[in-house]
Structure formats: structure tokens, C-alpha cells
Design a protein around this motif. Structure first.
Motif, mmCIF file in Angstrom:
data_model
loop_
_atom_site.group_PDB
_atom_site.id
_atom_site.type_symbol
_atom_site.label_atom_id
_atom_site.label_comp_id
_atom_site.label_asym_id
_atom_site.label_seq_id
_atom_site.Cartn_x
_atom_site.Cartn_y
_atom_site.Cartn_z
ATOM 1 N N LYS A 215 -91.338 -76.898 -12.417
ATOM 2 C CA LYS A 215 -91.714 -76.022 -13.675
ATOM 3 C C LYS A 215 -91.529 -74.589 -13.233
ATOM 4 N N GLY A 216 -91.073 -73.683 -14.170
ATOM 5 C CA GLY A 216 -91.166 -72.360 -13.832
ATOM 6 C C GLY A 216 -89.886 -71.838 -12.822
ATOM 7 N N SER A 217 -89.315 -72.693 -12.267
ATOM 8 C CA SER A 217 -88.495 -72.368 -11.258
ATOM 9 C C SER A 217 -87.198 -71.363 -11.614
ATOM 10 N N PHE A 218 -86.902 -71.521 -12.974
ATOM 11 C CA PHE A 218 -85.835 -70.566 -13.582
ATOM 12 C C PHE A 218 -86.057 -70.680 -15.224
ATOM 13 N N THR A 219 -85.429 -69.552 -15.889
ATOM 14 C CA THR A 219 -85.600 -69.426 -17.359
ATOM 15 C C THR A 219 -85.351 -70.713 -17.994
ATOM 16 N N GLY A 220 -86.189 -71.383 -18.780
ATOM 17 C CA GLY A 220 -86.069 -72.563 -19.733
ATOM 18 C C GLY A 220 -86.760 -73.713 -18.908
ATOM 19 N N ALA A 221 -87.014 -73.803 -17.486
ATOM 20 C CA ALA A 221 -87.676 -74.694 -16.920
ATOM 21 C C ALA A 221 -89.059 -75.057 -17.213
ATOM 22 N N GLU A 222 -89.542 -75.553 -18.261
ATOM 23 C CA GLU A 222 -90.760 -75.843 -18.966
ATOM 24 C C GLU A 222 -91.561 -76.989 -18.374
ATOM 25 N N ARG A 223 -90.877 -77.663 -17.612
ATOM 26 C CA ARG A 223 -91.676 -78.624 -17.003
ATOM 27 C C ARG A 223 -91.059 -79.195 -15.570
ATOM 28 N N GLN A 224 -91.478 -80.081 -14.996
ATOM 29 C CA GLN A 224 -91.004 -80.531 -13.505
ATOM 30 C C GLN A 224 -90.049 -81.714 -14.035
ATOM 31 N N HIS A 225 -88.831 -81.388 -13.210
ATOM 32 C CA HIS A 225 -87.682 -82.444 -13.693
ATOM 33 C C HIS A 225 -87.280 -83.205 -12.331
ATOM 34 N N GLN A 226 -87.048 -84.417 -12.473
ATOM 35 C CA GLN A 226 -86.597 -85.250 -11.340
ATOM 36 C C GLN A 226 -85.216 -85.539 -11.507
ATOM 37 N N GLY A 227 -84.609 -85.234 -10.063
ATOM 38 C CA GLY A 227 -83.367 -85.149 -10.240
ATOM 39 C C GLY A 227 -82.630 -86.734 -9.849
ATOM 40 N N PHE A 228 -81.328 -86.945 -9.744
ATOM 41 C CA PHE A 228 -80.929 -88.013 -9.349
ATOM 42 C C PHE A 228 -81.065 -88.611 -8.082
ATOM 43 N N PHE A 229 -81.522 -88.036 -7.104
ATOM 44 C CA PHE A 229 -81.915 -88.399 -5.719
ATOM 45 C C PHE A 229 -83.302 -89.227 -5.858
ATOM 46 N N GLU A 230 -84.195 -88.687 -6.902
ATOM 47 C CA GLU A 230 -85.485 -89.167 -7.089
ATOM 48 C C GLU A 230 -85.363 -90.434 -7.878
#
Length: 484
Positions: A215-230
Motif C-alpha cells: 500500500k502506498g508504493s506508487f500513485t494509485g496503490a491504495e491497498r496491498q496487492h498480492q501478485g501471481f507468485f503469492e
């Protein structure tokens, strides 16, 4: 209860490994050399053997010399470093996976959770193989041609292991279906299968999609996001069109494959991952390396077990079988039964199919929709044609080109019309032309022939429309023109 045998001469490592395995609910015995290991295998045959390669009285590989000892046991190698040679050797001798020191606990957990008797895996493969003669399919794949029989044999061999698979083949040949079949025959089948097309995701978002972000890692990243590896944890991650992945991201993917760890975008701590990678491309891997689209070190890391899919034009005997399979699916979806006439099946088997199995499926669906009654005849099917034969002949010397130029200079080609065929044209390319020059000449000549109709051009060339657009964009950029 599942029983494990640890064959390891380092007593501290063996004790630590034993504690970890016991915590997972397995019974464990240990052996510090080959002599003790053979004794343990006879006295109490284990479900899984964790085998160190270097032992005081020989190599751990020596146990494979007596197949009866390991007939009912999975073998997982323990090695000090991961390498292509280790992977190939493990596969050849019958090991299903390998663990790298220092041990990745999540990887170990995954291996232990997937323990399956070899006899069970062999019975499943034998059942699928028996269906080829009767129904003509192997898992989700259809066809009886010798080239497909070879693919089935390769899938049978690699599915039960944990090694990385690299699938190559033209667009539309069914690379994702092969990946799904490998997953369904693997010990990971109860876990997720996720596929990602590396060419269909924006370069600005692909890292976040694959590895996730905080969350907050770049503009528009309003929440934590799990990628394909997870999201694919414990299962299989299919990376389609791997050569379309940005080069900087290929470096990070290589790191994950080597260490089993990844980092979300914006994170400060890495995470362990237990995912099997199956990659695919419609390009020649070596040509992709030469063209700067695929890192050479990543190519060798992915290409542990290559599987090449044949184009449909090389197995036309399977066209009727595939067409009827697709028609059955459509009948079920639409709720109305239609059949192909013998003349329709004959016409289908005489088409070149530049779009391969995907084109055949679409052609059958279109004919189903257009047929007025329950019989599908030849009216709405593609006409018979043949694969274009390139004509090579001597020609004036090509102009010199700089190795740094992305688009090669157009060779002195000519488009000729054979005297005995009023419709067939051929491209004449001089001997000594590079592959890049020949490709450019063929694409541009075919585009002009079809009056710049890109869909027809891509179909005639046997490439995807996206690939054609990428080539044209590259040529236009080098000339300083617009993308058209």
C-alpha cells in the motif's frame, strides 16, 4: 502415516531436517551413508527419500542403480547449489524434485505436502495413455498424430517432477492447454493454476501484477496487492509469451528462480515462494536471445525441460478429431446438436490452418452459427489451401547493415508470379541474407500483397496479429515514421 528417510552425512543438518519433518507430522529415519540407506530402504520402505548427493561411501545417485530399492518411494535430492545439470540429472534418474542448501522451509513444506506414491502417478498416466487409442485425447489435449504422441510422452515424464518446463510453438497450437495438462498430472494439482500473458499487461503494471505491491508504493496503490507468485502458492504459474516481458523484470524473475524468494513492489523484506514455473513463447528461444528479447541466462534457467508443439499443418490427420471435439463442446453450450458432413471434414483437413488449433476452433464455431439446419456442410468453412513454399534464388548483393540497427535494410527482393499459377506469388531473397532481413522482406511483401489488411497478413504468415503490429511498429520507429 507418511514415512521419510533422510540420507545425509552432516549430522547437524540431518538433525535439523528431521525436526522440521517431524513437525509436519511425518515419521523419520536417518542414514549417514549409502550402506545404512540401503538397509533402511529394505527394513522400512519410506514414502519419500531426501537424498544428499555427496556421501562418505559414494554418490547419492548410486541408489538409483537398484530400481527395486526406490520403486515405491519419491526421491528428492539435496544439493549445495541449484544448476541446470542437477535438474536434468534428477529428472533422468527418477527424482521428483530437489532442495537447495540452506533449505527453504516453505519449499520443504510443499514437497512434504505433495508426497504421492509413484505407483499412483504411473497408474494415472497409464489410464490417460490408454484413452489415446479409444477416444483420441490425453488430458485436455486431442490428437493421435506421432508428433502429438511424442508431446504426450514428454508430459508424462515431466509432470510428476518439480522441474521448470519451457513450451515453444506457434500461436494457437495450445501451449496453455499443455501447461494445464502438466499441472493436472502433477503433485500440485490440488493447488492453483494461474496463467499470465506477459505481452497483454502494461509494462508499467506487470511487475506489480507478478510480484504484488505494498500500500502506498506508487500513485494509485491504495491497498496491498498480492501478485501471481503469492496467489499461485503451492501450485503452477504459467508465464505465456515470456519474451514480451521487459528485460529489467526478467532479471528479477531469474533471481526468484534461483533463490525461491521475491519482493513486492515497495516492500523491504523478501518472501519465500513455492511455485512451479511453466513458461511459453511463440518465438525460437535462441532467436529471441539474439534479438535482445530474452536474457540468455534466463533462457537456460527456464529451458530445463523443453516441449515443442507441432503446428496443425504438420498433423492434418488430427483435424477431423479436433473439429468434432470442438463441435461437441459448442453443441453442449448452445443446446442444439449439429454434425459435420463427410465433405466438410474433408475440406477442413485440406486447409493450411495458419492460426493453428485456435483458428480451427473459431472456424467450427462460425460454421455452426451459419448452418441453417443440423448439417454443417462446406459452404461456411475455410477453402482448401496449401502451405506457401518459399522460393530462394540468387540475387544482387544486399546493402551492408549496421549490427546496431534494429530494422534491417530491405533486401533487393522481387515478387514473382509463377507461370503455371495465376494466383500464387513468391518472394525471391538473395543467398547470404540474414534471418532478420528475410523476415522483414517477407512481412512487407505479404502486407503489400494483401493490400495492408493486417488480419489476413498475420494469418498468411502464421503469426499473431499482435506480433505483426509489434514488427511493423519496430520498422516504422527505425524509419522515423508513425506506427502505421
Amino acid at each position: 502415516m507418511t514415512h521419510a528417510l533422510i540420507v545425509e552425512d552432516d549430522m547437524d543438518s540431518a538433525a535439523t531436517l528431521k525436526d522440521l519433518i517431524v513437525s509436519e507430522g511425518l515419521t523419520v529415519s536417518t542414514a549417514s551413508n549409502l550402506f545404512d540407506a540401503r538397509k533402511q530402504l529394505v527394513l522400512q520402505p519410506p514414502d519419500i527419500v531426501l537424498l544428499d548427493l555427496r556421501l562418505p561411501d559414494g554418490s547419492g545417485m548410486d541408489l538409483f542403480k537398484d530400481p527395486e530399492l526406490l520403486a515405491n518411494s519419491e526421491v528428492v535430492l539435496i544439493t549445495g547449489h541449484a544448476s541446470l545439470e542437477t535438474s536434468i540429472l534428477a529428472l533422468r534418474l527418477g527424482a521428483v524434485d530437489y532442495l537447495v542448501k540452506p533449505l527453504n522451509f516453505k519449499h520443504l513444506q510443499g514437497v512434504l505436502s505433495r508426497v504421492t506414491k509413484p505407483a499412483v502417478m504411473k497408474a494415472e498416466v497409464a489410464h490417460l495413455t490408454a484413452k489415446i487409442a479409444t477416444s483420441g485425447h490425453f488430458g485436455q489435449l486431442w490428437g493421435r498424430a506421432p508428433s502429438m504422441q511424442r508431446v504426450y510422452e514428454q508430459i508424462s515424464r515431466v509432470a510428476g517432477t518439480g522441474v521448470t518446463v519451457f513450451i515453444t510453438g506457434e500461436s494457437g497450437t495450445g501451449k496453455e492447454v499443455v501447461a494445464q495438462t502438466i499441472h493436472e498430472l502433477s503433485r500440485r494439482r490440488k493447488m492453483p493454476f494461474l496463467g499470465v500473458n506477459c505481452g497483454a499487461i502494461s509494462p508499467n503494471l506487470i511487475e506489480s501484477e507478478i510480484f504484488g505491491h505494498e500500500k502506498g508504493s506508487f500513485t494509485g496503490a491504495e491497498r496491498q496487492h498480492q501478485g501471481f507468485f503469492e496467489r499461485a502458492a503451492g501450485g503452477t504459474l504459467f508465464l505465456d509469451e515470456i519474451t514480451e516481458m521487459p528485460m529489467d523484470l526478467q532479471v528479477k524473475l531469474l533471481r526468484v528462480l534461483e533463490t525461491g524468494r521475491f519482493m513486492r513492489v515497495g516492500a523491504t523484506q523478501s518472501q519465500e515462494t513455492d511455485v512451479r514455473i511453466v513458461a511459453a513463447t511463440n518465438r525460437s528461444p535462441m532467436e529471441a536471445v539474439t534479438q535482445g528479447r530474452l536474457r540468455e541466462d534466463l533462457m537456460y534457467r527456464l529451458n530445463v525441460f523443453p516441449i515443442e508443439l507441432p503446428p496443425l499443418r504438420e498433423r492434418l490427420s488430427d483435424v477431423g478429431l479436433l473439429a468434432e471435439h470442438f463441435l461437441r463442446q459448442i453443441n453442449e453450450q448452445e443446446g442444439r446438436v449439429k454434425t459435420l458432413t463427410p465433405q466438410a471434414l474433408e475440406q477442413l483437413s485440406r486447409h493450411h490452418w495458419p492460426g493453428n488449433v485456435r483458428e480451427l476452433r473459431n472456424a467450427v464455431h462460425r460454421a455452426y452459427v451459419m448452418a441453417h439446419d443440423d448439417q454443417i456442410d462446406t459452404q461456411w468453412l475455410p477453402p482448401p489451401n496449401h502451405a506457401p513454399e518459399p522460393a530462394w534464388a540468387a540475387a544482387p548483393e544486399l546493402p551492408a547493415t549496421s549490427p546496431s540497427t534494429a530494422r534491417p535494410a530491405e533486401p533487393a527482393l522481387s515478387v514473382q508470379r509463377p507461370q503455371n499459377d495465376a494466383t500464387c506469388e513468391s518472394v525471391v531473397i538473395p543467398i547470404g541474407a540474414t534471418i532478420a532481413q528475410a523476415e522483414y522482406a517477407l512481412i512487407m511483401a505479404t502486407l503489400r500483397h494483401f493490400r495492408h489488411q493486417k488480419e489476413r497478413t498475420a494469418a498468411a504468415l502464421g503469426i499473431s496479429l499482435k506480433t505483426l503490429y509489434n514488427r511493423l511498429k519496430l520498422y516504422a520507429e527505425d524509419q522515423g515514421d508513425g506506427p502505421d
